[in-house]
Structure formats: structure tokens, C-alpha cells
Design an enzyme around this catalytic site. Sequence first.
Site, PDB file in Angstrom:
ATOM      1  N   HIS C 154       0.836  -1.194   0.000  1.00 47.70           N
ATOM      2  CA  HIS C 154       0.000   0.000   0.000  1.00 47.70           C
ATOM      3  C   HIS C 154       0.871   1.245   0.000  1.00 47.70           C
ATOM      4  O   HIS C 154       2.073   1.186   0.279  1.00 47.70           O
ATOM      5  CB  HIS C 154      -0.913   0.022   1.240  1.00 47.70           C
ATOM      6  CG  HIS C 154      -2.099  -0.877   1.109  1.00 47.70           C
ATOM      7  ND1 HIS C 154      -2.022  -2.228   1.383  1.00 47.70           N
ATOM      8  CD2 HIS C 154      -3.385  -0.646   0.716  1.00 47.70           C
ATOM      9  CE1 HIS C 154      -3.222  -2.775   1.172  1.00 47.70           C
ATOM     10  NE2 HIS C 154      -4.055  -1.840   0.773  1.00 47.70           N
ATOM     11  N   LYS C 158      -1.013   4.731   4.625  1.00 50.33           N
ATOM     12  CA  LYS C 158      -1.917   3.777   5.265  1.00 50.33           C
ATOM     13  C   LYS C 158      -1.560   3.668   6.746  1.00 50.33           C
ATOM     14  O   LYS C 158      -0.393   3.512   7.106  1.00 50.33           O
ATOM     15  CB  LYS C 158      -1.794   2.410   4.581  1.00 50.33           C
ATOM     16  CG  LYS C 158      -2.787   1.390   5.114  1.00 50.33           C
ATOM     17  CD  LYS C 158      -2.869   0.150   4.231  1.00 50.33           C
ATOM     18  CE  LYS C 158      -3.783  -0.892   4.853  1.00 50.33           C
ATOM     19  NZ  LYS C 158      -5.157  -0.405   5.107  1.00 50.33           N
TER      20      LYS C 158
END
EC number: 1.17.1.8
Lengths: 263, 263, 263, 263
Positions: C154, C158
Site C-alpha cells: 500500500h 496507510k
Amino acid sequence: MKRILIRGITGSMGVETASMIISHSDYKLVAGLAEENLNVDLSRLTGLSKATDVSIFADLKEAVLSTKPDIMIDFTVPDGLLPALKQALDLGLDLIIGTTGLQEDEIQELKAYTEDKSATTMLIPNFSLGAVLMMEFASKASKYFPRAEIIEGHHENKADAPSGTSIATAEKLEKTEPFLKEEEIKYTIEGVRGGEKNNVRIHSLRLPGLMARQEVIFGGQGQTFTLTHNTISRSSYMPGVRLALDRIEDKSGFIYGLDKLLD
Amino acid sequence: MKRILIRGITGSMGVETASMIISHSDYKLVAGLAEENLNVDLSRLTGLSKATDVSIFADLKEAVLSTKPDIMIDFTVPDGLLPALKQALDLGLDLIIGTTGLQEDEIQELKAYTEDKSATTMLIPNFSLGAVLMMEFASKASKYFPRAEIIEGHHENKADAPSGTSIATAEKLEKTEPFLKEEEIKYTIEGVRGGEKNNVRIHSLRLPGLMARQEVIFGGQGQTFTLTHNTISRSSYMPGVRLALDRIEDKSGFIYGLDKLLD
Amino acid sequence: MKRILIRGITGSMGVETASMIISHSDYKLVAGLAEENLNVDLSRLTGLSKATDVSIFADLKEAVLSTKPDIMIDFTVPDGLLPALKQALDLGLDLIIGTTGLQEDEIQELKAYTEDKSATTMLIPNFSLGAVLMMEFASKASKYFPRAEIIEGHHENKADAPSGTSIATAEKLEKTEPFLKEEEIKYTIEGVRGGEKNNVRIHSLRLPGLMARQEVIFGGQGQTFTLTHNTISRSSYMPGVRLALDRIEDKSGFIYGLDKLLD
Amino acid sequence: MKRILIRGITGSMGVETASMIISHSDYKLVAGLAEENLNVDLSRLTGLSKATDVSIFADLKEAVLSTKPDIMIDFTVPDGLLPALKQALDLGLDLIIGTTGLQEDEIQELKAYTEDKSATTMLIPNFSLGAVLMMEFASKASKYFPRAEIIEGHHENKADAPSGTSIATAEKLEKTEPFLKEEEIKYTIEGVRGGEKNNVRIHSLRLPGLMARQEVIFGGQGQTFTLTHNTISRSSYMPGVRLALDRIEDKSGFIYGLDKLLD
């Protein structure tokens, strides 16, 4: 602190570049050029909350005299490009040009004009650092892995196939050898081996959910070696623009291509 | 403990299967069939150090009477295949057949003969669990991602293109829609969009360093979903053969395809 | 034509959903709910050029009485969520809820209330079709490939690791077996084998240039089988929202999870 | 035609190298060294059908006097290695050494001894061209993409983690910057971010169906750039051995590492 003018500031690359410069403390965005004098709030154009005192002009000379930039960055269209670039050189600016479409004779004229003015002009048709590294590494790898294929994938609205980057990459693979058994393959569906350039097979994918990606797969005895570049937003060009800005002071004359700026 | 006879034990799949069975405590390899009675040390054939008391016969009836197998596994060639299978059914064996090349009418005859004998016959053209799962999942995914392309890559000695698995996969993608703008693409190199089957574009790579791999890439709004199967040795078929052996007791009649054995 | 109200229309998922519904001829967006009555031009909020006659309300009852929607889609926050959902059920609406954070007892209360009203409520914590297919396929593949690892990647903003989807996926791999030699590995750098859930190793990448992707790699004898889901924009949730809308007429009662809507 | 002696000819790398040399018309394999004088048919050892007149000796001096090699290739073990290499230099041979495990002081002694004899010694701890290119390219890419992670995957019998190549690669990424928000991540499962070396996170996979692979993923604004090396058989080292043989005539003195042989 370098003072920057962006020609084509309202286009998508112009807006990205403006955002990048505004958020960077080494550069100062002093002016933009657009088709007409605009009374827009640049912070809204760029989506930045920071207030900015950047004026947008329709006339290059007026912009330069008012805001005294050192460098002009150009993201526009080929129409009327060369005269504008020469005018900027006359006004004492150095140039970073991302606009594509100049003809070979125009490029030569721009080069001569730059040297005549003892200025610096960077003509950069592709600001993607990933694409430039991919081509350089692919060229070197082809000396040691003499068989290679390229898979490029793009969104479904791309107008052409294969991508320009895939062709430019294939042209760099000077040592790639053809697959000698190509003729012996029994084809049950035609066309599956893709297109060919410089002994390299090119395969183009067009699918929703892809933005832009390219794989160069080198095959050797018992191993493969793969270079993959995956782009998910236009902001990916900004590190290349920043590299050009960072290097412009150390360079002089006419420079063609982002690869000339790598160590 | 199931007693196994392998027909075609000296071929490459026969050797792999023999090794697998020898190392597995639920099965007992009792005999092999080859073109002539061989006086070979099976442990050498299979590369296993373990001593084995497996006899290799040229005659099926002799092998069955001497060694009393329950199941015959066949990895041979289509020539003379159907008569041999019927003889094995006459002798009371159940069958697992990995040999490909039976004609449609021969398959129907084998099915009828199996049912007549109340035996179990598994005709499995592809023992690769990965390939079977890929096809099943690809079929389902195509309902929700209606655009897909396949990239298959193999070593340079593969005789045909595209692979049979890639065609079989494309045939399963019943919900895949064509790319409507295909006609509008401006091609600078011909053939880069690959071959087409059932609205799916297939791209075939042939490179040293690849054994066998396949990717099915599904494209949807803002996302891609990809199934990838990568094979690096012939031993990859063994879990499929083992699954057939494990399931043969619970099944009866004629079973066509490894997918019928999945839950 | 189904008449839709979006609660939370000014949030990022609300805007995406509004855009999707406006461009879709089977549904009609009739109202939005936001924290205050807004005098905004919805076409500007959604970036669509098409003019729209959608009113934005602060009060649910007022919105329903004025615009007579059939379905309420909710993308808000847990605070005050359950009372709002119950009020919508009282007003005769069916519900599609993408908001996460309801407690287990609230979910049970919502279920009972829905059944009491003979309404349809879809509670969908993850609208990503790719993620749902990945979990279903991974669960099935783990029966045949009993060793697996997950790599999720990600963007750097995040907040947590690993991703919720990777944990949910690992929980579905009921047949995955531990790697028995884990204890025998000689570690020259600690921690390289990642985290562990349900016998599955999870590895989290956090890098710029990634949005959200997940790979589940199954390893078997001589082969690997990999499921990969790659997301590049929030619009990837829209096919899932559309699936919920398409299925809501055929369903009744309380439905939990997008997987319940797949065939 | 260069005359080659292989020390350690019965080991797995020795056999691979023997096969490669026998099939190559520029080199002549004249002798092998093993622990005892062997009466084996080398063609059987190497799996080649071609008959070969290669003698296998237990004594180096005897082998050299009988067969007059120019070059000795060594694939053995550290025990007794340095004295054997010095003896070979005394006998006038050039050396290509693939054996690992020499101590730093032994390496210095070997270097001095080589220069004293005006010989050529190539000490090559890793003959994988793919691994060497990966390290070189990764080092350069890290200047332009300052965030990177490594994923390495190997078969389940690998004794250590992470792989030596992944550590060596991380050490080359001198410009990689740490992920500044690492401390802020909320971990729901511990350990998912892998191990750390030189600001690079390393993730190790151990799965059946993998042989040896490594990915270095560079992340930048809106893009990723990935180098992937995938090995499926030990024969992948042979192009590196051949490169050493091809370059040995043009080189002199002590050369350490395959990267010194690349252009």
C-alpha cells in the site's frame, strides 16, 4: 532561489508542475502563461490550499518584464512553439521543454539559437525517470541476455499501439537476437507472437484498470531477468521535471533527453 | 493399500509417477509395463535410492496375473491405446489415463465399456491442478470483470502457439466482452494486439529461462485481477495424479477431466 | 427506475457513487444527505458536466418526503449510524450500507429490525469485487495447494499493517499448513519471514507509487499459483456498488458481505 | 583452443560446467580432479551422449603434467582450497574460482601470489549474470527512486534467510532512504514489515514450487520500478562461467567478482 515561469500553466502538466514548484522551497513560481490573462486563483487551479501570488499572463514579454524569471518551463503544443522559445531565449531565459512535436530542422535551429545566446535549453520528450532507467538498463542487459520480449499495457483510451516507449525501448536492445525457431512454430491461432521491432517481440494489452505499464523480459539459460515500470498517475513525471531544474545550473548549451541528466 | 500398475513406466511421466507412488505409503507400485520385459533396476530408473521389488512386463495379462494390481495408470501414446484399456477393464482394473489423443468416438466407446464392466475410468488430459483451478476461477471472474487478456510463456522448444491451456482457458471465459475500440487503434507496428479467441486476446512468449506459465489479466474500473500459474518442473503433475488416486474409490463410472475431482 | 438517496453524499465515496448513478440509466439519484442543507451544484461536486436536479438535505425525513427514494446508500461514519438506518427503514426504504464500524450487537439489532419491516438491508464492509473474488478463490485453492504466503502493498499513508483484507484472506485459508522447517532456518537478519496468521505468512510493503495491491502465492510441487489484485483508484468500488443495486430487487432480508451477491 | 581442467568435477557445479565446456567448440575439457582417480565415463556423469576422452585424476600435479591445461576452474570446498590454488599457480595455470568461503587474509594472500606469478585469477563468488546486473541496476536506480523494498523467494530447503543475494543487493542501495512513518504504523499482526538492512525492508518467502527469485521494488511519486530475477535451474550459472572463460585472455592479475567482467 530560481524564479520559474510556466508556459501552458492551465494544462494538466502545467498544473502538476505548478503544484510541485509551489511545494518546493528551492524554486519560486513567479508567473504563468496562458492563452489569455486570467483572473484565476492559482491555488484553486492546482488544488493547493496555500495562497500564491502568481500572476497569469497572455504575453511572454510582459510576463518576463513584470516577474523576472530565470527559467521557462514549456508544456504546450507544437503550434507557435519555436518562435516562443526563441523569444524566451532573447529575453535571457533558460528553457526546460516538455512539449513534443518539434521537427528535426526546428530542433537544429533551437540548438543553434541556444548556443548563440550562451543559454541552456533542455528538450525532454519524456520526463518519466522510470522509463529512462528502463531503457538504459534494458540496453545493457541485452548484451548478456540476447533474447527479449516486451509487454506493454495501457488503458483502453490510448489511441495508438504499441506505445512509443515500447518502440524506443526495442530500438535500444541492439544486441537482442531473433528467435530462430519462429518459422517452425505451428500456429493454431494467428498473431499470438505479437509485433516485431529490432528482433524484439512487442505485445500490447489494452484493459480498463491499467494506466501505463511496461515489462521487458530477458530470457537466458535457466533464468529470466525482468524490468517493470508501472505508472498510476501523471504526478509520476514530476521527479523528472525536478531533476531537470536541479541540474540546469550545472549544464550549458543544448541538452536532448532526460537520460543526459543521469549520472 | 491400493496396488498400482503403470503402463508406460519408462517414459518421463511414467518415471515421475513411479517415484511418487514409491514414496507414498498409501499406494504400492506392483508392476510396470514397457515395450519389452526389462531387466532394469527401477530404483535407478526413478533416481530413488530405496530398493524396490517392482517387475517390468511387456504383456499386460501376464503383469496382472502375476502382481494383482487394482488400478492401471496409463501414460503412453494413442496407438493401440483403446484395445489395451479395454483389456485392462476385462481384467478387472480401474483406470487412470493421462495419455491424450483418443478420438471422440473412442472416448464414447471407452465410456460405454467402463459402465458395462461397472468399473471406474478417469480420463484426465491435464493433471495440472494449477491449470484446472485457473480455468475454473477464470470462468467465474469473467462474470464480474468482462474484459480479459491472456499472456502465456513457454520455453523455445514448444512446437505450437498459443498453448492448448490458453485456448482452453479462453473458451471458459464466456462472459468476456470484446474491446470495442480495437478498430480505432492506430497501429505503428502490426500484430501487437496478439491473437483472439472468444473475445480474449492471447499473447504468446517464447523465451529461454521460461518453462511454462500463464497469466489471465482481468481489467475492471480502477482495478485489475490476475491469475498466474507458473510451472518449473514436470513433477508439478504429481499432485493431480495423487488426487485421482485418492478419489478413485469414492467415484464410479466414467469421469472426464481433473475438474470433476475438485470439491 | 430505482430512486436513490445517498447519505454522506459529500464524502469521497459518496461523490464516486453519485457520479456512477448519474451516468447510469437504470437508476435515478433523487437526493443526497449531508451535514447541512447545501446549496451546491452537484455536477460540480461530482466533476460531471451533466446538469442534475438533485437536492441535498440535512434531514432524512424531509429528504424522503420530498423526493420519494426507494433505496438509501450510506457512506458515512459509525457515529449515529444505527438510529439513522432504523429511521430509514421506518420510512420504507431498502438499505445498502458501505459504512464500517457497527458493533456486533448493533448488527444483530439492524438485522432484526430489517426482518421486522420486511425490508432488504445489505451491509457490505468491502465493495471491492476483486477482493471478494480473491478471498473466495484463495479459500478453494488452499485445499489443493496447502502452502501459501500473502504479500500486500500500500501507499505510505496507510495507518495500519497488515491490511484488513490480507487478514481476512488469511482467515479464509483454512487448509493451509505451516512450514515445518521454519524453526531450522538460520536467520542472518531478523524478521524477514513476516507476520503469521492461520499458518499464512503475511508481508506488508509500504511504498510511494503503490495504491493498494495484494498477492496470494500458493506453492506446490514444481508450480506456484498466484492471485493478484491491484487497485489504482477509488472508482474500483463502483462495480461492487452497482452489483448491490442490481441484486437488491431479487433479495430480501438481511445480507452481510458482497460475496453473498455472487452467483 | 583453451584447455580446461575442472577441480571438483563430480560435484553438481562441476558436472554442469563439464557439460557446458564439452558442448562448446572454443574450449577443450582435458581433465577433471576428484577425490580419487575415477574410472567413470564422463559422458554418463554429465548426461551427454557425446563420447569424451577426459581423464579424472586425484592428484593435481599428475593431471597437469598429463593433460597440459591452460586454466583451472574450481568448484570445491574451502578446506584445503588455498594450497591447491597456489599449487595450480605454481604449475602455470590461470584460475577461475567459484568456490566460496575463503577468509579475507587468504584472499589477500591469493592476490599477492597471483601477481607474483604474473598469472590471472578470477575469484567469482556468484556466477549469476542476472544477480550481478540486478545489483548494478538497483544501485543506480536508488539514486532516482529513494524508497525500495526487496522480496526474495526460495524453495523450502534453503538453510538461511534472507538470501545472501538480497543482503548484498540491499548493501548496494546506498541512496535508499528510510520510511519515515514506520513508527506511526498501527500493527495488528507483528513482524509484517520484514527485516531491515541499509534502510531497505527485506521479505523472505519460502514455498515449494519456487527455486530462486528476487524482486527489488522501487517506489516513487505515482510510479514503481521493479527489477525481477527468476532462476529455475542451476544451468543459469553457465553463461557467467562462459563469460569468465571468454574474458580471461584479455585480463591479468587478480579479479574479484563477476561485475568486473561486464562492460
